[in-house]
Design a protein around this motif. Structure first.
Motif, short mmCIF file in Angstrom:
data_model
loop_
_atom_site.label_atom_id
_atom_site.label_comp_id
_atom_site.label_asym_id
_atom_site.label_seq_id
_atom_site.Cartn_x
_atom_site.Cartn_y
_atom_site.Cartn_z
N LYS A 36 0.83 -1.20 0.00
CA LYS A 36 0.00 0.00 0.00
C LYS A 36 0.87 1.26 0.00
O LYS A 36 0.72 2.13 -0.84
N LYS A 37 1.79 1.34 0.97
CA LYS A 37 2.67 2.50 1.05
C LYS A 37 4.03 2.05 1.55
O LYS A 37 4.14 1.18 2.42
N LEU A 38 5.07 2.64 0.99
CA LEU A 38 6.44 2.34 1.41
C LEU A 38 7.21 3.64 1.56
O LEU A 38 7.19 4.49 0.68
N VAL A 39 7.89 3.78 2.69
CA VAL A 39 8.82 4.88 2.92
C VAL A 39 10.18 4.24 3.16
O VAL A 39 10.35 3.46 4.10
N SER A 40 11.15 4.58 2.31
CA SER A 40 12.44 3.90 2.40
C SER A 40 13.54 4.76 1.79
O SER A 40 13.29 5.61 0.93
N THR A 41 14.77 4.51 2.27
CA THR A 41 15.94 5.03 1.57
C THR A 41 16.12 4.24 0.28
O THR A 41 15.39 3.26 0.03
N THR A 42 17.09 4.63 -0.54
CA THR A 42 17.18 4.06 -1.88
C THR A 42 18.60 3.63 -2.22
O THR A 42 19.57 4.03 -1.58
N VAL A 43 18.67 2.82 -3.27
CA VAL A 43 19.94 2.45 -3.88
C VAL A 43 19.92 3.02 -5.30
O VAL A 43 19.16 2.54 -6.14
N PRO A 44 20.73 4.06 -5.59
CA PRO A 44 20.70 4.69 -6.92
C PRO A 44 21.71 4.05 -7.88
O PRO A 44 22.91 4.01 -7.60
N GLY A 94 28.40 1.11 1.58
CA GLY A 94 27.58 1.02 2.78
C GLY A 94 26.68 2.21 3.03
O GLY A 94 25.75 2.14 3.84
N LYS A 95 26.93 3.33 2.33
CA LYS A 95 26.09 4.52 2.53
C LYS A 95 24.69 4.33 1.96
O LYS A 95 23.75 4.99 2.39
N PHE A 96 24.58 3.47 0.94
CA PHE A 96 23.30 3.32 0.24
C PHE A 96 22.66 1.98 0.56
O PHE A 96 23.28 0.92 0.41
N ALA A 97 21.40 2.04 0.97
CA ALA A 97 20.63 0.82 1.26
C ALA A 97 19.16 1.18 1.24
O ALA A 97 18.79 2.36 1.27
N GLY A 98 18.30 0.18 1.18
CA GLY A 98 16.87 0.43 1.21
C GLY A 98 16.11 -0.53 0.33
O GLY A 98 16.67 -1.42 -0.31
N LYS A 99 14.79 -0.33 0.29
CA LYS A 99 13.90 -1.21 -0.46
C LYS A 99 13.48 -0.64 -1.80
O LYS A 99 12.63 -1.20 -2.48
N ILE A 100 14.08 0.51 -2.18
CA ILE A 100 13.74 1.15 -3.45
C ILE A 100 14.99 1.25 -4.30
O ILE A 100 16.00 1.83 -3.88
N LEU A 101 14.94 0.67 -5.49
CA LEU A 101 16.02 0.77 -6.46
C LEU A 101 15.67 1.90 -7.43
O LEU A 101 14.58 1.93 -7.99
N VAL A 102 16.59 2.84 -7.60
CA VAL A 102 16.38 3.95 -8.52
C VAL A 102 17.37 3.80 -9.67
O VAL A 102 18.58 3.74 -9.45
N ALA A 103 16.85 3.71 -10.89
CA ALA A 103 17.70 3.44 -12.06
C ALA A 103 17.48 4.49 -13.13
O ALA A 103 16.51 5.25 -13.11
N GLY A 104 18.40 4.50 -14.11
CA GLY A 104 18.31 5.44 -15.21
C GLY A 104 17.20 5.10 -16.18
O GLY A 104 16.42 4.16 -15.98
N ASN A 105 17.14 5.85 -17.27
CA ASN A 105 16.09 5.70 -18.27
C ASN A 105 16.18 4.36 -18.99
O ASN A 105 17.26 3.78 -19.14
N ASN A 106 15.02 3.86 -19.43
CA ASN A 106 14.92 2.63 -20.24
C ASN A 106 15.44 1.42 -19.47
O ASN A 106 16.27 0.65 -19.95
N GLU A 170 14.82 9.76 1.94
CA GLU A 170 13.78 8.73 1.79
C GLU A 170 12.80 9.13 0.69
O GLU A 170 12.52 10.31 0.48
N LEU A 171 12.27 8.11 0.02
CA LEU A 171 11.15 8.28 -0.89
C LEU A 171 9.92 7.67 -0.25
O LEU A 171 10.01 6.65 0.43
N GLU A 172 8.77 8.30 -0.49
CA GLU A 172 7.49 7.73 -0.07
C GLU A 172 6.70 7.35 -1.31
O GLU A 172 6.40 8.20 -2.14
N VAL A 173 6.40 6.06 -1.42
CA VAL A 173 5.62 5.56 -2.56
C VAL A 173 4.26 5.12 -2.03
O VAL A 173 4.18 4.18 -1.23
#
Length: 229
Positions: A36-44, A94-106, A170-173
């Motif tokens: 339903k909703k997720l608030v998490s840090t990300t891995v870019p 180690g600075k980046f972790a979370g349940k959201i993966l953020v990736a580039g285009n395509n 954090e991102l909130e989805v």
């Protein structure tokens, strides 16, 4: 004509128990997860045109179970030839972790392998964000409980900027509202999702679960039929 119809009905009755049995086995093996909703840090992973062979290389596709692919996610970028982690890859930082993966285009272009979605889920991600997803990858993700959130190119760059400046961003989805926010920034965007797949994710349904949820309506319809087989 009637005999052919009866033959089809007999085939259905023979086939249906096998489907139900297979579904029960899956229910035992895989716990249902709602979203339903997720608030998490990300891995870019700030790379465009990441194809499915980069997500999970073809040499790992021999297994047919969904489990175990996470350790080989982005394997050729993540590990040296001797298996040691590459210090410059974001998943080894180690600075980046979370349940959201953020990736580039395509993201998710290339082959149609479902293993790409399996690997991302098995690595612990619930959401992947990009400015564009390959259609087959999007479908595979939704079928495996992974939410692909497509944002505008400008908003994606805002995410990368915020996360690179502060890895604890954090991102909130919010799936029900179909919004994604950069927490604390005031920046947000809406995203699209197929209404059927939205219902499935919110309730933890697969396709069979969804049909079973309509059991009362199906029975009510069948009761209006002149012939019931």
């Amino acid at each position: 004509m009637f005999e052919r119809h009866c033959w089809k009905q007999q085939c259905l009755f023979l086939w249906l128990p096998f489907c139900i049995f297979a579904h029960l086995l899956k229910l035992i093996a895989v716990s249902k997860k709602t979203f339903k909703k997720l608030v998490s840090t990300t891995v870019p992973v700030q790379v465009d045109n990441i194809d499915t062979d980069q997500i999970i290389p073809a040499r790992f596709l021999k297994a047919t179970s969904r489990e175990g692919f996470g350790k080989n996610l982005f394997c050729d970028w993540r590990y040296n030839s001797d298996g040691s982690p590459k210090a410059d890859f974001v998943m080894n930082n180690g600075k980046f972790a979370g349940k959201i993966l953020v990736a580039g285009n395509n993201f998710g272009c290339g082959s149609s392998r479902e293993h790409a979605a399996w690997a991302i889920v098995d690595a612990g991600f619930d959401v992947v964000v990009s400015s564009f997803f390959a259609d087959i990858f999007r479908g595979n993700s939704l079928n495996n409980g992974l939410l692909p959130v497509q944002v505008s190119p400008a908003f994606l760059q805002e995410i990368f900027k915020a996360v690179n400046e502060n890895p604890k961003t954090e991102l909130e989805v919010d799936l029900e509202a179909q919004t994604i926010k950069i927490v604390g920034s005031g920046l947000s965007e809406n995203f699209d999702i197929n209404p059927y797949k939205k219902t499935c994710l919110i309730n933890g349904y697969d396709d069979i679960d969804y049909i079973l949820s309509l059991k009362d309506k199906v029975e009510a319809y069948e009761a209006t039929r002149e012939f019931n087989f």
